[in-house]
Design an enzyme around this catalytic site. Sequence first.
Site, PDB file in Angstrom:
ATOM      1  N   LYS A 170      13.554  53.073   6.412  1.00  0.00           N
ATOM      2  CA  LYS A 170      13.245  52.039   4.803  1.00  0.00           C
ATOM      3  C   LYS A 170      12.613  52.334   3.803  1.00  0.00           C
ATOM      4  CE  LYS A 170      10.947  47.900   4.526  1.00  0.00           C
ATOM      5  NZ  LYS A 170       9.830  48.376   4.779  1.00  0.00           N
ATOM      6  N   GLU A 238       2.296  37.304   7.009  1.00  0.00           N
ATOM      7  CA  GLU A 238       1.338  38.071   7.559  1.00  0.00           C
ATOM      8  C   GLU A 238       0.040  37.847   7.262  1.00  0.00           C
ATOM      9  OE1 GLU A 238       2.875  42.390   7.852  1.00  0.00           O
ATOM     10  OE2 GLU A 238       3.883  41.321   5.825  1.00  0.00           O
ATOM     11  N   HIS A 263      14.701  42.815   6.784  1.00  0.00           N
ATOM     12  CA  HIS A 263      14.119  42.091   7.893  1.00  0.00           C
ATOM     13  C   HIS A 263      15.053  40.725   7.108  1.00  0.00           C
ATOM     14  CE1 HIS A 263      11.640  45.477   8.013  1.00  0.00           C
ATOM     15  NE2 HIS A 263      10.728  44.869   7.606  1.00  0.00           N
ATOM     16  N   LYS A 359       2.366  38.053   2.257  1.00  0.00           N
ATOM     17  CA  LYS A 359       0.793  38.676   2.737  1.00  0.00           C
ATOM     18  C   LYS A 359      -0.132  37.802   2.366  1.00  0.00           C
ATOM     19  CE  LYS A 359       2.698  42.813   2.638  1.00  0.00           C
ATOM     20  NZ  LYS A 359       2.948  44.007   4.334  1.00  0.00           N
TER      21      LYS A 359
HETATM   22  C1  BG6 Z   1       7.602  46.598   7.452  1.00  0.00           C
HETATM   23  C2  BG6 Z   1       7.115  46.425   5.609  1.00  0.00           C
HETATM   24  O1  BG6 Z   1       8.903  46.856   7.359  1.00  0.00           O
HETATM   25  O2  BG6 Z   1       7.149  45.436   7.893  1.00  0.00           O
HETATM   26  C3  BG6 Z   1       5.498  45.910   5.953  1.00  0.00           C
HETATM   27  O3  BG6 Z   1       7.514  47.033   5.470  1.00  0.00           O
HETATM   28  C4  BG6 Z   1       5.173  44.484   6.527  1.00  0.00           C
HETATM   29  O4  BG6 Z   1       5.021  45.218   4.796  1.00  0.00           O
HETATM   30  C5  BG6 Z   1       5.962  44.809   8.159  1.00  0.00           C
HETATM   31  O5  BG6 Z   1       4.108  44.696   6.928  1.00  0.00           O
HETATM   32  C6  BG6 Z   1       6.001  43.717   9.089  1.00  0.00           C
HETATM   33  O6  BG6 Z   1       6.249  44.393   9.947  1.00  0.00           O
HETATM   34  P1  BG6 Z   1       5.892  43.336  11.671  1.00  0.00           P
HETATM   35  O7  BG6 Z   1       6.747  43.796  12.634  1.00  0.00           O
HETATM   36  O8  BG6 Z   1       4.431  43.447  11.650  1.00  0.00           O
HETATM   37  O9  BG6 Z   1       6.608  41.960  11.090  1.00  0.00           O
END
Ligand code: BG6
Length: 509
Positions: A170, A238, A263, A359
Site C-alpha cells: 500500500k 496510535e 485498514h 496519530k
Molecule cells: C500503516 C500506516 O499502514 O499502518 C501507518 O501506514 C500506521 O501510518 C500503521 O502506523 C499501523 O499499523 P499497526 O499494525 O501498528 O496498527
Amino acid sequence: MPEQHRRSVLNVFSETSEAPPCAVVLFGATGDLAAHKIAPALYNLALESYLDPHTIIIGVGRRDWTDQTLHDYVAKGVREHSRARPEDSTLNEFLSRWQYARVRLDAPDEFAALKDRLEQIDTRRGTCGSRLFYLAVAPRFFAPVVEQLAATGLNRPACERAFTRLVVEKPFGRDLPTARALNATIHKAFDESQVFRIDHYLGKETVRNILVFRFANSIFEPILNRQYVDNVQITTAETVGMEERRGAYYETAGALRDMVQNHMLQLLALTSMEAPRSMDGESIRDEKVKVLRSIPPLTPDQVANSTVRGQYLSSDDAPAYRREKNVASDSRTETYAAVKLYVENRRWSGVPFYLRTGKRLRRKTSQIVVEFKREPTNFFTEAGCDMGGVNHLHLRIQPDEGIAISFDAKVPGERMLLRPVQMDFAYGSSFSSATPEAYEHLLLDAFHGESSLFVRSDEVEASWRVLDSIRRGWDDTHSPPLVEYAPGTWGPDEADGLFADPYKKWHPL
Ligand code: BG6
C-alpha cells in the site's frame, strides 16, 4: 494462466506442508519495510519450517550494494524486529538464501540480467520457475516496475507447473482515478488471480477471527443488523507521530488515505458483510465488495457535518506535526480523521458506522465496538432503580486481543441496582501458542496462492469512491476546517459532535 484459489482462508497456517519453492524477488530490499516487516516475517517462516529449503530471496535495489551489505542489513532488521529472537546459526542459514541484485528502472538490461539470474536459479535451486515479485518500493515505482517486468517477459510463468505472483504494498493509488490506472497497468501484465494487494490488517489474527466469530457461531449473527444494532464504532488509535522518518510520506497521505481507505474500511467490511458462499478468497471478497459499494459517497454537506479532521500540536517531549522532519511548516495534512458512514442495504440501513483514527493519541489501540439498541421496556427504571439496557460487543484487534460482551447485572444486595459487567475472551489466556505477525500470514498465503487476505481490484476501487467524496469535500469547500488537538488525548472534541444524539458518544476504550 489464472490460478484456482481453492484453499480456505482459515487453513493455510495450520497446513503442515511447506510453501512450494520459489524465488522471491523483493523490490525495495534496501528500504524500511524490508527490514522492519518483510525480512523478520520470512525469517520466522523459515524458522518454523514453512519456507521450502530451496526458496531464495533476491533483494533488489537501486544502490550499489553487495550481497554482504544486504546480509548485514537483513540481519540487523531480523535482530531488531523478529518475533523470535534469532540464534546466530539459524540467522546465518537464513541469510544464505539472500542475494543482492542492482536493478534500476531506467536500465532494461538490468531487468534482462535479473531474468538470466532467475533462470540460473531455477536450474541450480530447483525453484521450478516459480516467482513471487514483491513491490515494497515507493508507490510511484509500482507501475514502472510492472511495465519492466512485462517488457522482460517476467510476468509469465516460466513453465506450466510454475507460478508467477505479484505482491503490491500500500498505498494502492491516491484516489479512484490513480487506483484505476494502476489496476489497468497491472492487468495488462498480470491476471487478477496473480495479484496480491497487501493490507496488513487482514493478516492480523484478530481481524481474521472476525469471520470465525461471526460465521462459525450461531448466536451472534442473528443480532448483527439494524433491528438490534444502534451504531458501530471503529477506532485505530496510535501514540506515535512521524518517528523522524515518516514525514515525507505522510505529507502525501494524511490519516484518511493512510488508514481509513484501507485498514478501517476493511474492518468495516468484515464486520458488516453477509456470510460468504464459502470461505474461499473470491467468495469472501465478493461479499466485502458488496458492502463497500453499499456505502454512499458523501455529499459536500454530509462531509461538512459527518467528518472531522485534526492535526496534533506539540507536547513536552515531541514536536507538533508541522515541526516534524520533512513536514511543511504550514501543512494542512490531517493526522486525525473521524467519519460517519452508512451501509445502505437491507441489513444495515440507518445504522451509523463511526470511524476514527489518529496519530499521537492517548493509547495505541484498534477496536470495534458494536453498540446495541436500548432494551425498550425499562422495567428497572419503573422499579425506581438505575436504568441499564445497553449492551456492547467489543472486538479488540490490538493490543490485549480478545472479545468482550458487556451487559447489565444486578449488584448483590437488597436494592435492585444494576451495573454493567463483562464476559471476556482474551487470546492471551485462552491460547498459549505465540501469535504469528500479520506479515507472516500474508507471505505464507502469497506463497500458497491463497488470496482471501489480499484486497481485490474492485474492493480498492470501491473504497476509493467513498474516500474521494470526503477528500473532495475537504479540498473544495474547506469544510469542516482542520482543527488542532493535544497529543495524549482521544483527538479533537469536534469528533463527539458526529453523534446526532447528545446522549450518544464514543465508547470509552
Ligand atoms: C500503516 C500506516 O499502514 O499502518 C501507518 O501506514 C500506521 O501510518 C500503521 O502506523 C499501523 O499499523 P499497526 O499494525 O501498528 O496498527
